[in-house]
Design an enzyme around this catalytic site. Structure first.
Site, mmCIF file in Angstrom:
data_model
loop_
_atom_site.group_PDB
_atom_site.id
_atom_site.type_symbol
_atom_site.label_atom_id
_atom_site.label_comp_id
_atom_site.label_asym_id
_atom_site.label_seq_id
_atom_site.Cartn_x
_atom_site.Cartn_y
_atom_site.Cartn_z
ATOM 1 N N THR A 150 8.460 -45.131 -38.561
ATOM 2 C CA THR A 150 9.058 -44.397 -39.677
ATOM 3 C C THR A 150 9.383 -45.325 -40.846
ATOM 4 O OG1 THR A 150 11.094 -43.282 -40.365
ATOM 5 C CG2 THR A 150 11.225 -44.535 -38.339
ATOM 6 N N SER A 159 20.392 -46.126 -38.329
ATOM 7 C CA SER A 159 20.889 -45.311 -37.211
ATOM 8 C C SER A 159 20.359 -45.930 -35.927
ATOM 9 C CB SER A 159 20.369 -43.870 -37.320
ATOM 10 O OG SER A 159 18.983 -43.832 -37.001
ATOM 11 N N TYR A 209 18.560 -44.445 -33.758
ATOM 12 C CA TYR A 209 17.137 -44.068 -33.701
ATOM 13 C C TYR A 209 16.278 -45.066 -34.496
ATOM 14 C CZ TYR A 209 13.013 -41.868 -35.765
ATOM 15 O OH TYR A 209 11.750 -41.638 -36.248
ATOM 16 N N HIS A 210 16.691 -45.352 -35.741
ATOM 17 C CA HIS A 210 15.905 -46.286 -36.556
ATOM 18 C C HIS A 210 15.901 -47.689 -35.955
ATOM 19 C CE1 HIS A 210 16.518 -43.098 -39.680
ATOM 20 N NE2 HIS A 210 15.230 -43.343 -39.804
ATOM 21 N N LYS A 262 13.158 -47.893 -33.496
ATOM 22 C CA LYS A 262 11.847 -48.013 -34.155
ATOM 23 C C LYS A 262 11.637 -49.439 -34.681
ATOM 24 C CE LYS A 262 10.156 -43.816 -33.968
ATOM 25 N NZ LYS A 262 8.894 -43.513 -33.304
ATOM 26 N N VAL A 276 8.495 -35.548 -42.505
ATOM 27 C CA VAL A 276 7.406 -34.563 -42.495
ATOM 28 C C VAL A 276 7.951 -33.203 -42.938
ATOM 29 C CG1 VAL A 276 5.652 -33.456 -41.068
ATOM 30 C CG2 VAL A 276 6.331 -35.818 -40.602
ATOM 31 N N ARG A 279 14.982 -27.790 -43.794
ATOM 32 C CA ARG A 279 16.331 -27.206 -43.752
ATOM 33 C C ARG A 279 16.618 -26.451 -45.061
ATOM 34 N NH1 ARG A 279 20.845 -29.892 -45.181
ATOM 35 N NH2 ARG A 279 19.834 -31.914 -44.955
ATOM 36 N N VAL A 286 23.231 -30.259 -49.854
ATOM 37 C CA VAL A 286 22.884 -31.623 -50.262
ATOM 38 C C VAL A 286 24.005 -32.553 -49.797
ATOM 39 C CG1 VAL A 286 22.587 -33.120 -52.280
ATOM 40 C CG2 VAL A 286 21.528 -30.840 -52.237
#
Ligand code: NAD
Length: 397
Positions: free
Chosen positions: A145, A187, A189-190, A193, A219, A249, A262
């Site tokens: 990502t 994060s 998650y990042h 990666k 995406v 979203r 936002v």
């Protein structure tokens, strides 16, 4: 070619598996269906009614006259199953989508942090070791990502993976080096990666594995021309606060008269790509493998970058939806710059779909079509990055 798509039941993996099969490749999907279980755990469902895996595969066989094989397997745990599969199949390429991919979910709490690290790191590492041991000529294409980089700032574009640096040696002479572009994960998650990148670098060098790492933008969109061919082939569409990506979203919010939420000022710049380009990029990557012994081939899989507020205004202009600024659950700067090079895919012939294309309207129409399935309670983001952000979200500050 023989191709295994790990994570082929997911949002990007399913349309990719169909695309590769339609191109004539022999496709096997491997998935542990964990994403469907997380839906159950969080009380969510995809906006679109996704069929079971057997129904999806039956529909594809009926329409295309071509099978896609399916193996239910947890690649983070079933080491011997993974070894056996690679040894028996000897695939030309494997595509690795099979990771827990929501940054907000990875920040929900200690359990989700540990799960995301255990799952993502083990899945990637077990796959790399199995390739070394059982199928070293296979080309690994991984979905990474753009988010690992944080933001460019400073008026330069983020290159494709590598940075040339000059370091002064003991004599004061400048020595040139090529290094991985530094990551700055925002994060858990990042962070997984970012760690994936180091594992790829090691196994490409040590075992001469052929590896392509695609640093993908957020995406948007849902359907491709193939998933539209039958209701049973429909792709998943996440709109909730954890898994819903920002544009999808907004489109769901606009479909039910909910203001476009936002986070903060909306000055954060993000990279985007349409799902149709995701599947085309993966096919292009498979067709252009690096040689054994080459460095990891890193490509930015991105069509354009946009500030979140500009995206909201684009949707608002099309749909008449209002814009609401809500507390940002992420610990990040309120405004940032992101410029990205996508030379690699452009040189391979990609002419990316942009957000002002007619496909945006298709996604708006799809959101309206399934509006009765939307659970308004699931829209707000509830997973805060830290205690201070949590208090802001809960309205205590
Ligand atoms: P997804 O959650 O819809 O799909 C991932 C699939 O992998 C799921 O079907 C899940 O069941 C499976 N999976 C997870 N762990 C597994 C394991 N241990 N064994 C077997 N299967 C497992 O996610 P997605 O949106 O399709 O994303 C796919 C990949 O693309 C991810 O790696 C993600 O980081 C990357 N990516 C996605 C986006 C995006 O906007 N969706 C953006 C950038 C990068």
């Amino acid at each position: 070619m023989k191709v295994i798509v790990f994570g082929g039941d997911g949002f990007c993996g399913w349309p990719t598996a169909l695309h590769l099969s339609s191109l004539g490749h022999d496709v096997t999907i491997v998935d542990n269906l964990s994403r469907r279980r997380i839906d159950d755990e969080l009380g969510l469902k995809s906006l679109t009614p996704i069929a079971s895996m057997p129904d999806r595969l039956r529909a594809w066989q009926e329409l295309q006259g071509r099978p896609i094989e399916f193996v239910e397997m947890d690649m983070a745990r079933d080491i011997s199953g993974l070894d056996r599969l690679l040894g028996e199949t000897q695939p030309d390429a494997v595509v690795h989508f099979a990771e827990q991919r929501a940054a907000p979910y990875s920040m929900r709490g200690p359990e989700e942090k540990r799960y995301t690290v255990d799952n993502n790191i083990s899945a990637t590492h077990h796959l790399l070791v199995a390739l070394v041991e059982r199928s070293p000529d296979t080309h690994l294409v991984h979905l990474g990502t753009m988010g690992v980089y944080g933001y460019s700032g400073g008026g330069f574009s983020i290159p494709e993976g590598y940075l040339d640096v000059a370091v002064r040696d003991e004599e004061g002479e400048l020595q040139q080096r090529e290094i991985l572009f530094p990551t700055s994960p925002g994060s858990v998650y990042h962070m997984t990666k970012s760690l994936d990148q180091l594992m790829f670098q090691f196994y490409a060098r040590n075992d001469r594995l052929k590896i392509t790492d695609l640093h993908q933008g957020i995406v948007w969109g849902t359907q491709t021309d193939l998933t539209m061919r039958d209701e049973r082939l429909i792709n998943r569409f996440d709109y909730d606060g954890d898994y819903g990506t920002v544009l999808n979203r907004f489109l769901v919010e606009s479909a039910i008269g909910y203001p476009l939420t936002v986070h903060g000022s909306g000055g954060q710049t993000r990279a985007f790509i349409n799902i149709g380009d995701t599947v085309r990029c993966v096919a292009l990557a498979i067709e252009n493998p690096p040689e054994r012994g080459e460095r990891v081939n890193i490509l930015n899989q991105v069509a354009e970058t946009l500030r979140v507020i500009d995206l909201a205004e684009l949707v608002s202009k099309r749909t008449g939806a209002e814009i609401a600024h809500v507390p940002n659950p992420r610990a990040e700067a309120d405004e940032n710059e992101l410029v990205v090079s996508n030379e690699g895919f452009r040189s391979l012939g990609l002419d990316p779909i942009l957000l002002d294309s007619s496909l945006l309207q298709d996604t708006i129409d799809l959101s309206r079509r399934y509006r009765d399935r939307i659970d308004r309670e699931k829209i707000p983001a509830r997973s805060a990055w830290n205690a201070e952000r949590q208090r802001e979200i809960d309205g205590d500050m």
